[in-house]
Design a protein around this motif. Structure first.
Motif, PDB file in Angstrom:
ATOM      1  N   TYR A 189       0.831  -1.203   0.000  1.00 35.69           N
ATOM      2  CA  TYR A 189       0.000   0.000   0.000  1.00 35.69           C
ATOM      3  C   TYR A 189       0.869   1.258   0.000  1.00 35.69           C
ATOM      4  CZ  TYR A 189      -3.861   3.133   0.989  1.00 35.69           C
ATOM      5  OH  TYR A 189      -4.782   4.138   0.895  1.00 35.69           O
ATOM      6  N   VAL A 190       1.907   1.268   0.835  1.00 35.83           N
ATOM      7  CA  VAL A 190       2.812   2.419   0.897  1.00 35.83           C
ATOM      8  C   VAL A 190       3.556   2.585  -0.426  1.00 35.83           C
ATOM      9  CG1 VAL A 190       4.907   3.311   2.003  1.00 35.83           C
ATOM     10  CG2 VAL A 190       3.046   2.409   3.400  1.00 35.83           C
ATOM     11  N   GLN A 191       4.049   1.480  -0.989  1.00 32.46           N
ATOM     12  CA  GLN A 191       4.745   1.538  -2.277  1.00 32.46           C
ATOM     13  C   GLN A 191       3.814   2.078  -3.358  1.00 32.46           C
ATOM     14  OE1 GLN A 191       6.118  -2.253  -3.732  1.00 32.46           O
ATOM     15  NE2 GLN A 191       6.835  -1.391  -5.653  1.00 32.46           N
ATOM     16  N   ASN A 192       2.587   1.596  -3.386  1.00 35.13           N
ATOM     17  CA  ASN A 192       1.611   2.058  -4.370  1.00 35.13           C
ATOM     18  C   ASN A 192       1.314   3.546  -4.179  1.00 35.13           C
ATOM     19  OD1 ASN A 192      -0.396   1.322  -6.528  1.00 35.13           O
ATOM     20  ND2 ASN A 192      -1.792   2.135  -4.984  1.00 35.13           N
ATOM     21  N   ALA A 193       1.220   3.996  -2.935  1.00 37.29           N
ATOM     22  CA  ALA A 193       0.958   5.414  -2.661  1.00 37.29           C
ATOM     23  C   ALA A 193       2.099   6.287  -3.174  1.00 37.29           C
ATOM     24  CB  ALA A 193       0.746   5.637  -1.168  1.00 37.29           C
ATOM     25  N   LEU A 194       3.341   5.828  -2.991  1.00 42.29           N
ATOM     26  CA  LEU A 194       4.497   6.583  -3.498  1.00 42.29           C
ATOM     27  C   LEU A 194       4.487   6.643  -5.023  1.00 42.29           C
ATOM     28  CD1 LEU A 194       7.281   5.272  -1.108  1.00 42.29           C
ATOM     29  CD2 LEU A 194       6.271   7.561  -1.136  1.00 42.29           C
ATOM     30  N   GLU A 195       4.157   5.527  -5.668  1.00 41.99           N
ATOM     31  CA  GLU A 195       4.098   5.493  -7.131  1.00 41.99           C
ATOM     32  C   GLU A 195       2.944   6.354  -7.645  1.00 41.99           C
ATOM     33  OE1 GLU A 195       3.931   1.274  -7.583  1.00 41.99           O
ATOM     34  OE2 GLU A 195       6.114   1.063  -7.567  1.00 41.99           O
ATOM     35  N   TYR A 196       1.841   6.386  -6.906  1.00 36.51           N
ATOM     36  CA  TYR A 196       0.707   7.247  -7.258  1.00 36.51           C
ATOM     37  C   TYR A 196       1.137   8.711  -7.208  1.00 36.51           C
ATOM     38  CZ  TYR A 196      -3.934   9.376  -7.035  1.00 36.51           C
ATOM     39  OH  TYR A 196      -5.046  10.149  -7.286  1.00 36.51           O
ATOM     40  N   GLN A 197       1.840   9.089  -6.138  1.00 35.47           N
ATOM     41  CA  GLN A 197       2.317  10.461  -6.001  1.00 35.47           C
ATOM     42  C   GLN A 197       3.276  10.836  -7.132  1.00 35.47           C
ATOM     43  OE1 GLN A 197       1.600  13.061  -4.080  1.00 35.47           O
ATOM     44  NE2 GLN A 197      -0.044  11.903  -3.127  1.00 35.47           N
ATOM     45  N   ALA A 198       4.160   9.902  -7.504  1.00 43.79           N
ATOM     46  CA  ALA A 198       5.092  10.167  -8.601  1.00 43.79           C
ATOM     47  C   ALA A 198       4.329  10.400  -9.903  1.00 43.79           C
ATOM     48  CB  ALA A 198       6.065   9.002  -8.760  1.00 43.79           C
ATOM     49  N   SER A 199       3.336   9.563 -10.182  1.00 46.22           N
ATOM     50  CA  SER A 199       2.532   9.738 -11.401  1.00 46.22           C
ATOM     51  C   SER A 199       1.785  11.065 -11.366  1.00 46.22           C
ATOM     52  CB  SER A 199       1.534   8.589 -11.545  1.00 46.22           C
ATOM     53  OG  SER A 199       2.193   7.380 -11.794  1.00 46.22           O
ATOM     54  N   LEU A 200       1.297  11.432 -10.193  1.00 44.78           N
ATOM     55  CA  LEU A 200       0.588  12.700 -10.046  1.00 44.78           C
ATOM     56  C   LEU A 200       1.516  13.886 -10.296  1.00 44.78           C
ATOM     57  CD1 LEU A 200      -2.302  13.489  -9.380  1.00 44.78           C
ATOM     58  CD2 LEU A 200      -1.637  13.665  -6.986  1.00 44.78           C
ATOM     59  N   GLN A 201       2.760  13.794  -9.823  1.00 43.47           N
ATOM     60  CA  GLN A 201       3.726  14.865 -10.063  1.00 43.47           C
ATOM     61  C   GLN A 201       4.087  14.962 -11.544  1.00 43.47           C
ATOM     62  OE1 GLN A 201       6.885  13.992  -7.305  1.00 43.47           O
ATOM     63  NE2 GLN A 201       5.910  15.147  -5.651  1.00 43.47           N
ATOM     64  N   PHE A 202       4.229  13.822 -12.212  1.00 41.52           N
ATOM     65  CA  PHE A 202       4.498  13.844 -13.644  1.00 41.52           C
ATOM     66  C   PHE A 202       3.338  14.500 -14.398  1.00 41.52           C
ATOM     67  CE2 PHE A 202       7.452  10.129 -12.956  1.00 41.52           C
ATOM     68  CZ  PHE A 202       8.599  10.801 -13.338  1.00 41.52           C
ATOM     69  N   LEU A 203       2.112  14.146 -14.026  1.00 42.18           N
ATOM     70  CA  LEU A 203       0.930  14.711 -14.681  1.00 42.18           C
ATOM     71  C   LEU A 203       0.837  16.211 -14.423  1.00 42.18           C
ATOM     72  CD1 LEU A 203      -1.522  14.000 -16.409  1.00 42.18           C
ATOM     73  CD2 LEU A 203      -2.797  13.607 -14.308  1.00 42.18           C
ATOM     74  N   THR A 204       1.147  16.631 -13.203  1.00 47.63           N
ATOM     75  CA  THR A 204       1.157  18.058 -12.875  1.00 47.63           C
ATOM     76  C   THR A 204       2.177  18.793 -13.740  1.00 47.63           C
ATOM     77  OG1 THR A 204       0.479  17.601 -10.602  1.00 47.63           O
ATOM     78  CG2 THR A 204       1.503  19.733 -11.011  1.00 47.63           C
ATOM     79  N   GLY A 205       3.338  18.186 -13.924  1.00 44.40           N
ATOM     80  CA  GLY A 205       4.354  18.778 -14.794  1.00 44.40           C
ATOM     81  C   GLY A 205       3.875  18.911 -16.226  1.00 44.40           C
ATOM     82  N   LYS A 206       3.131  17.916 -16.697  1.00 44.20           N
ATOM     83  CA  LYS A 206       2.591  17.975 -18.063  1.00 44.20           C
ATOM     84  C   LYS A 206       1.614  19.146 -18.205  1.00 44.20           C
ATOM     85  CE  LYS A 206       4.385  14.275 -20.017  1.00 44.20           C
ATOM     86  NZ  LYS A 206       5.121  14.291 -21.266  1.00 44.20           N
ATOM     87  N   PHE A 207       0.742  19.325 -17.191  1.00 53.83           N
ATOM     88  CA  PHE A 207      -0.215  20.433 -17.234  1.00 53.83           C
ATOM     89  C   PHE A 207       0.494  21.780 -17.165  1.00 53.83           C
ATOM     90  CE2 PHE A 207      -3.653  17.408 -16.108  1.00 53.83           C
ATOM     91  CZ  PHE A 207      -4.531  17.757 -17.113  1.00 53.83           C
ATOM     92  N   LYS A 208       1.541  21.871 -16.351  1.00 53.61           N
ATOM     93  CA  LYS A 208       2.312  23.115 -16.284  1.00 53.61           C
ATOM     94  C   LYS A 208       2.949  23.416 -17.636  1.00 53.61           C
ATOM     95  CE  LYS A 208       3.387  23.192 -11.367  1.00 53.61           C
ATOM     96  NZ  LYS A 208       4.451  23.058 -10.337  1.00 53.61           N
ATOM     97  N   GLY A 209       3.473  22.381 -18.297  1.00 56.25           N
ATOM     98  CA  GLY A 209       4.059  22.566 -19.616  1.00 56.25           C
ATOM     99  C   GLY A 209       3.027  23.014 -20.647  1.00 56.25           C
ATOM    100  N   LEU A 210       1.843  22.432 -20.593  1.00 57.02           N
ATOM    101  CA  LEU A 210       0.775  22.843 -21.506  1.00 57.02           C
ATOM    102  C   LEU A 210       0.375  24.296 -21.266  1.00 57.02           C
ATOM    103  CD1 LEU A 210      -1.609  19.750 -21.614  1.00 57.02           C
ATOM    104  CD2 LEU A 210      -0.353  20.747 -23.528  1.00 57.02           C
ATOM    105  N   LYS A 211       0.263  24.658 -19.994  1.00 59.70           N
ATOM    106  CA  LYS A 211      -0.125  26.035 -19.653  1.00 59.70           C
ATOM    107  C   LYS A 211       0.930  27.017 -20.153  1.00 59.70           C
ATOM    108  CE  LYS A 211      -1.690  28.789 -15.764  1.00 59.70           C
ATOM    109  NZ  LYS A 211      -1.904  28.828 -14.323  1.00 59.70           N
ATOM    110  N   LYS A 212       2.182  26.641 -19.986  1.00 64.44           N
ATOM    111  CA  LYS A 212       3.281  27.490 -20.452  1.00 64.44           C
ATOM    112  C   LYS A 212       3.258  27.618 -21.975  1.00 64.44           C
ATOM    113  CE  LYS A 212       8.038  28.066 -19.022  1.00 64.44           C
ATOM    114  NZ  LYS A 212       9.195  27.408 -18.425  1.00 64.44           N
TER     115      LYS A 212
END
Length: 136
Positions: free
Chosen positions: A106-129
């Motif tokens: 569960y903890v490992q999955n939560a960390l991987e979820y957070q990493a995917s969320l950060q990557f997705l956030t970066g993609k949205f920031k790039g699109l906005k830019k």
């Protein structure tokens, strides 16, 4: 020129959805650690990801539960949910949940979820830019 969000966001929306579904399954395993006869489940991430990618490439369709509903949308393929092979001997009640294994996963999955969320956030920031909203 239209923006293709599937191309712009890549695989990250699919990985977040799969990790979210996996978190629910692992939480259910933890909650049923003392339930007699309960069998621990998990998701085959590789198979779920492959199914999600093929849905993305072939176009998404909604699951219709009634003939009067409109078609469209997406639902993860539940065929990737599997029973886990127990690491411990049977305790006599038929329950196959090893609480330490479930918590670690569960903890490992939560960390991987957070990493995917950060990557997705970066993609949205790039699109906005790219669209000219650099000041935000």
């Amino acid at each position: 020129m239209a923006i293709s969000f599937d191309k712009a966001l890549g695989v990250h929306p699919q990985t977040i959805a799969i990790r979210s579904q996996r978190a629910e399954i692992l939480a259910s395993n933890i909650a049923n650690a003392d339930t007699p006869g309960y069998k621990a489940k998990d998701i085959d991430f590789a198979r779920a990801f492959k199914a999600a990618k093929s849905n993305q490439q072939s176009g998404n369709t909604m699951l219709r539960t009634n003939d009067k509903h409109l078609s469209g949308g997406t639902k993860l393929n539940s065929g990737v949910e599997l029973f886990r092979n127990p690491n411990q001997t049977d305790t006599g009640d038929g329950n196959s949940v090893d609480i330490q294994v479930e918590r670690n996963l569960y903890v490992q999955n939560a960390l991987e979820y957070q990493a995917s969320l950060q990557f997705l956030t970066g993609k949205f920031k790039g699109l906005k830019k790219a669209l000219g909203g650099q000041g935000a």
